[in-house]
Scaffold this motif. Structure first.
Motif, PDB file in Angstrom:
ATOM      1  N   ASP A 184      28.095  -4.557  37.996  1.00 47.50           N
ATOM      2  CA  ASP A 184      28.431  -5.815  38.657  1.00 47.50           C
ATOM      3  C   ASP A 184      28.178  -7.040  37.783  1.00 47.50           C
ATOM      4  O   ASP A 184      28.904  -8.031  37.873  1.00 47.50           O
ATOM      5  CB  ASP A 184      27.630  -5.960  39.948  1.00 47.50           C
ATOM      6  CG  ASP A 184      28.048  -4.936  40.996  1.00 47.50           C
ATOM      7  OD1 ASP A 184      29.253  -4.648  41.073  1.00 47.50           O
ATOM      8  OD2 ASP A 184      27.172  -4.421  41.698  1.00 47.50           O
ATOM      9  N   THR A 185      27.133  -6.983  36.930  1.00 43.80           N
ATOM     10  CA  THR A 185      26.719  -8.173  36.187  1.00 43.80           C
ATOM     11  C   THR A 185      26.391  -7.826  34.743  1.00 43.80           C
ATOM     12  O   THR A 185      25.639  -6.881  34.476  1.00 43.80           O
ATOM     13  CB  THR A 185      25.474  -8.826  36.825  1.00 43.80           C
ATOM     14  OG1 THR A 185      25.740  -9.118  38.203  1.00 43.80           O
ATOM     15  CG2 THR A 185      25.097 -10.111  36.093  1.00 43.80           C
ATOM     16  N   ILE A 186      26.948  -8.608  33.826  1.00 46.11           N
ATOM     17  CA  ILE A 186      26.600  -8.527  32.405  1.00 46.11           C
ATOM     18  C   ILE A 186      26.031  -9.883  31.996  1.00 46.11           C
ATOM     19  O   ILE A 186      26.702 -10.912  32.148  1.00 46.11           O
ATOM     20  CB  ILE A 186      27.825  -8.214  31.515  1.00 46.11           C
ATOM     21  CG1 ILE A 186      28.546  -6.948  31.999  1.00 46.11           C
ATOM     22  CG2 ILE A 186      27.421  -8.115  30.053  1.00 46.11           C
ATOM     23  CD1 ILE A 186      27.820  -5.658  31.732  1.00 46.11           C
ATOM     24  N   ASN A 187      24.810  -9.895  31.503  1.00 40.22           N
ATOM     25  CA  ASN A 187      24.183 -11.120  31.034  1.00 40.22           C
ATOM     26  C   ASN A 187      24.220 -11.165  29.506  1.00 40.22           C
ATOM     27  O   ASN A 187      23.775 -10.218  28.841  1.00 40.22           O
ATOM     28  CB  ASN A 187      22.727 -11.202  31.494  1.00 40.22           C
ATOM     29  CG  ASN A 187      22.603 -11.310  33.004  1.00 40.22           C
ATOM     30  OD1 ASN A 187      23.296 -12.110  33.632  1.00 40.22           O
ATOM     31  ND2 ASN A 187      21.722 -10.514  33.593  1.00 40.22           N
ATOM     32  N   PRO A 201      29.618   1.486  41.200  1.00 39.91           N
ATOM     33  CA  PRO A 201      29.152   0.319  40.455  1.00 39.91           C
ATOM     34  C   PRO A 201      27.638   0.183  40.541  1.00 39.91           C
ATOM     35  O   PRO A 201      27.027   0.433  41.581  1.00 39.91           O
ATOM     36  CB  PRO A 201      29.868  -0.843  41.135  1.00 39.91           C
ATOM     37  CG  PRO A 201      31.110  -0.233  41.701  1.00 39.91           C
ATOM     38  CD  PRO A 201      30.703   1.145  42.129  1.00 39.91           C
ATOM     39  N   SER A 202      27.025  -0.214  39.428  1.00 37.62           N
ATOM     40  CA  SER A 202      25.580  -0.307  39.348  1.00 37.62           C
ATOM     41  C   SER A 202      25.100  -1.661  39.840  1.00 37.62           C
ATOM     42  O   SER A 202      25.681  -2.689  39.526  1.00 37.62           O
ATOM     43  CB  SER A 202      25.123  -0.098  37.902  1.00 37.62           C
ATOM     44  OG  SER A 202      23.763  -0.437  37.753  1.00 37.62           O
ATOM     45  N   GLY A 203      24.000  -1.651  40.590  1.00 38.05           N
ATOM     46  CA  GLY A 203      23.379  -2.901  41.004  1.00 38.05           C
ATOM     47  C   GLY A 203      22.532  -3.500  39.908  1.00 38.05           C
ATOM     48  O   GLY A 203      22.109  -4.654  40.002  1.00 38.05           O
ATOM     49  N   LYS A 204      22.269  -2.725  38.849  1.00 40.45           N
ATOM     50  CA  LYS A 204      21.446  -3.211  37.753  1.00 40.45           C
ATOM     51  C   LYS A 204      22.303  -3.954  36.739  1.00 40.45           C
ATOM     52  O   LYS A 204      23.294  -3.426  36.262  1.00 40.45           O
ATOM     53  CB  LYS A 204      20.742  -2.036  37.071  1.00 40.45           C
ATOM     54  CG  LYS A 204      19.747  -1.299  37.948  1.00 40.45           C
ATOM     55  CD  LYS A 204      19.075  -0.178  37.163  1.00 40.45           C
ATOM     56  CE  LYS A 204      18.058   0.565  38.010  1.00 40.45           C
ATOM     57  NZ  LYS A 204      17.424   1.670  37.248  1.00 40.45           N
ATOM     58  N   PRO A 205      21.914  -5.159  36.394  1.00 38.28           N
ATOM     59  CA  PRO A 205      22.670  -5.864  35.347  1.00 38.28           C
ATOM     60  C   PRO A 205      22.381  -5.265  33.980  1.00 38.28           C
ATOM     61  O   PRO A 205      21.341  -4.626  33.765  1.00 38.28           O
ATOM     62  CB  PRO A 205      22.142  -7.299  35.440  1.00 38.28           C
ATOM     63  CG  PRO A 205      20.754  -7.152  35.980  1.00 38.28           C
ATOM     64  CD  PRO A 205      20.807  -5.984  36.932  1.00 38.28           C
ATOM     65  N   ILE A 206      23.300  -5.428  33.061  1.00 34.75           N
ATOM     66  CA  ILE A 206      23.087  -5.070  31.666  1.00 34.75           C
ATOM     67  C   ILE A 206      22.859  -6.355  30.895  1.00 34.75           C
ATOM     68  O   ILE A 206      23.633  -7.312  31.014  1.00 34.75           O
ATOM     69  CB  ILE A 206      24.279  -4.288  31.101  1.00 34.75           C
ATOM     70  CG1 ILE A 206      24.382  -2.926  31.806  1.00 34.75           C
ATOM     71  CG2 ILE A 206      24.157  -4.093  29.602  1.00 34.75           C
ATOM     72  CD1 ILE A 206      25.567  -2.099  31.375  1.00 34.75           C
ATOM     73  N   ASN A 207      21.803  -6.386  30.105  1.00 35.08           N
ATOM     74  CA  ASN A 207      21.401  -7.584  29.380  1.00 35.08           C
ATOM     75  C   ASN A 207      21.621  -7.391  27.887  1.00 35.08           C
ATOM     76  O   ASN A 207      21.012  -6.509  27.275  1.00 35.08           O
ATOM     77  CB  ASN A 207      19.924  -7.904  29.659  1.00 35.08           C
ATOM     78  CG  ASN A 207      19.648  -8.115  31.139  1.00 35.08           C
ATOM     79  OD1 ASN A 207      20.310  -8.922  31.789  1.00 35.08           O
ATOM     80  ND2 ASN A 207      18.682  -7.374  31.685  1.00 35.08           N
ATOM     81  N   LEU A 208      22.467  -8.215  27.314  1.00 36.02           N
ATOM     82  CA  LEU A 208      22.794  -8.154  25.896  1.00 36.02           C
ATOM     83  C   LEU A 208      22.599  -9.526  25.275  1.00 36.02           C
ATOM     84  O   LEU A 208      22.297 -10.490  25.988  1.00 36.02           O
ATOM     85  CB  LEU A 208      24.238  -7.675  25.716  1.00 36.02           C
ATOM     86  CG  LEU A 208      24.564  -6.311  26.331  1.00 36.02           C
ATOM     87  CD1 LEU A 208      26.058  -6.057  26.331  1.00 36.02           C
ATOM     88  CD2 LEU A 208      23.832  -5.195  25.607  1.00 36.02           C
TER      89      LEU A 208
END
Length: 552
Positions: free
Chosen positions: A259-262, A48-55
């Protein structure tokens, strides 16, 4: 998805960038190399990536109550915080999700689903077959569901239509929760795409105790939902957006890559493009005017959607009652030029009514099987026009009815020019609001119109059965031969024979009888950061999958 006789999920679904301005399909990164697919995600090869994906989304997240949600934005969120018996993979094929497997009866009418062991809601409550039955019956019931999508169940499940109409009871609907892990469903007729339907939001489960406890607040805030999918909502603001966090209770949690999708709400396309350039979001849909300036960018990409724009001829209207006039108009324009020079957004010239990549016989796509059933042929168009004029006694005066959207206006102007240049005729353009255009078509007050249809599901029948209703909106088309092809295809259990009937039906509708003239298949263009891979976009149904997405 489409509402029968009304607006579609694709039409109702608000255009927004997370889903590429409509249910687009692109499972590659911007450089064109393959990105992680659903199957790659299932391998667990990437941590799992620690970097969020921003959409971003282009409108408010209106309502996340499953029975009320009716737009693409809500469906995207729901698809990632819950799931159905099956989930589509990167190739748009249904794969077991909350269901472990399914047994299908020999007559292809009864589906017996076995749920996975240990699946649970985010509050620790087990997910059971009863949760599916409760959700499906609620979607069929007009007193509980307000989104207008009961048809996506009632069209197929025995007793569903009667229950929805109030002439039958819930007990008469053929959905049985045999035990906690076994769900049995009986269909009215063989439906080869039924597993695909179970991947759609209206087929997701709901926990009756939780939904009841929330009352009319269900789905209006993050803490007014429980979750069964790869993600949960950490926060949810109608006007600002949402934050999705990896769901620790999800059955396939180890293969959720990020981990996080914004999700941010950005309503202006120019603002979104600036945010992309500033590194604030990872993907942006391009307006047609921005495509040329970005085509050389290695982050540029295109995708398709199962949506066909076409000319609908009124077969009972003056002039257009003549089949040769209709055929002449069908062959008198080059839609490839339209797609490449005017639309310039990833759309492609139509070679039939059924879009590229839609399923055919299980081995080849429908378009591969039927080839080009329409193609510009100016000399032939001139011959047919002359023949039609001779049969009518004089050249008909023609008016093209359109809705007042910028894209359709451009299409109409192109067609008007092609008809003038290639047939030497002047076609008037009548521009109305979408509502007024629909009313004119419904009331039989038109000769020909530009309209479109987007797929409910990945099967040609989502298009082909429209013209069996003989309504003015469908050109007053009546053909016992065509109706028989569709009726027999609906009953046929042999996939190859069924596909052949639908192939014949398309040729009859487009070529032999020239009831419609397909213009273009929908598409879109976008920019996506090169470090983001694994976002899976579907050309129909639930628009986008976050499960395998990762930002390196």
């Amino acid at each position: 998805m489409k509402k029968k006789g009304s607006l579609s999920l694709l039409a109702l679904m608000l255009v927004f960038s997370v889903v590429l301005a409509a249910c687009g399909n692109n499972n590659e990164n911007a450089s064109g190399s393959s990105s992680p697919s659903a199957s790659a995600g299932a391998s667990g090869s990437a941590a799992p990536s620690g970097k969020p994906i921003n959409l971003y989304v282009e409108n408010e997240i209106k309502n996340l109550s499953q029975w009320a949600a009716s737009d693409d934005i809500s469906f995207t969120v729901l698809n990632n915080v819950s799931e159905g018996l099956y989930r589509l993979d990167a190739d748009n094929n249904p794969q077991p999700a909350l269901a472990q497997d399914v047994a299908i009866s020999d007559d292809k009418l009864t589906y017996t689903f076995t749920l996975r062991d240990g699946i649970q809601w985010s509050n620790g409550t087990p997910i059971t077959a009863a949760d599916f039955k409760y959700a499906w019956l609620g979607e069929m019931n007009p007193t509980t569901a307000t989104n207008g999508y009961s048809f996506i169940l009632t069209d197929y499940i025995v007793g569903g239509a009667e229950y929805a109409a109030g002439t039958g009871t819930a007990d008469q609907v053929a959905i049985e929760a045999k035990d906690d892990k076994t769900l049995v469903v009986t269909l009215k007729q063989p439906t080869p795409f039924f597993l695909r339907l179970t991947s759609l939001v209206p087929y997701f489960p709901l926990n009756e105790a939780f939904v009841t406890s929330q009352g009319d607040q269900y789905g209006l805030a993050a803490d007014k939902l429980i979750y069964a999918g790869p993600y949960v909502l950490e926060s949810f603001d109608i006007a600002a957006g949402a934050v999705l966090k990896k769901n620790p209770t999800y059955w396939d949690n180890s293969n959720v890559k990020t981990d996080t999708i914004n999700l941010k709400v950005i309503k202006e396309q120019s603002t979104a493009l600036n945010a992309y350039k500033a590194g604030q979001i990872d993907r942006v849909t391009l307006a047609s005017s921005d495509v040329d300036a970005n085509k050389s960018n290695p982050e540029f990409g295109t995708g398709i959607k199962f949506r066909t724009t076409y000319l609908q001829f009124n077969t009972k209207a003056e002039g257009l009652s003549n089949v040769n006039i209709r055929k002449a108009l069908s062959l008198a324009f080059d839609s490839n030029i339209l797609a490449a020079t005017i639309l310039n957004n990833g759309s492609s010239g139509a070679s039939g009514l059924i879009p590229d990549l839609m399923s055919g016989d299980g081995t080849k796509t429908f378009r591969e099987l039927n080839g080009k059933v329409i193609e510009a042929n100016i000399e032939k168009a001139k011959e047919l026009w002359a023949q039609g004029v001779q049969e009518l006694g004089s050249a008909p005066k023609l008016t093209l009815l359109i809705a007042d959207t910028s894209e359709v206006k451009d299409v109409a102007t192109f067609l008007q020019s092609e008809f003038k240049n290639n047939l030497g005729i002047d076609v008037a353009i009548d521009t109305k609001t979408s509502k007024a255009r629909n009313e004119l078509m419904d009331n039989n007050n038109y000769q020909m119109a530009v309209t479109a249809w987007g797929a409910d599901y990945d099967d040609a029948m989502t298009y082909m059965d429209l013209w069996t209703n003989h309504t003015p909106y469908r050109g007053n088309y009546e053909s016992s031969e065509y109706d028989a092809l569709i009726a027999n295809a609906k009953k046929e259990t042999d996939d190859a024979k069924r596909a052949d009937m639908l192939l014949q039906a398309e040729k009859q509708l487009v070529d032999t009888d020239a009831v419609v003239a397909p213009i273009y298949f929908g598409g879109y263009s976008f920019l996506q950061k090169s470090n983001v891979t694994g976002l899976i976009y579907h050309p129909y149904g639930n628009p986008v999958e976050f499960k395998s997405a990762v930002a390196q």
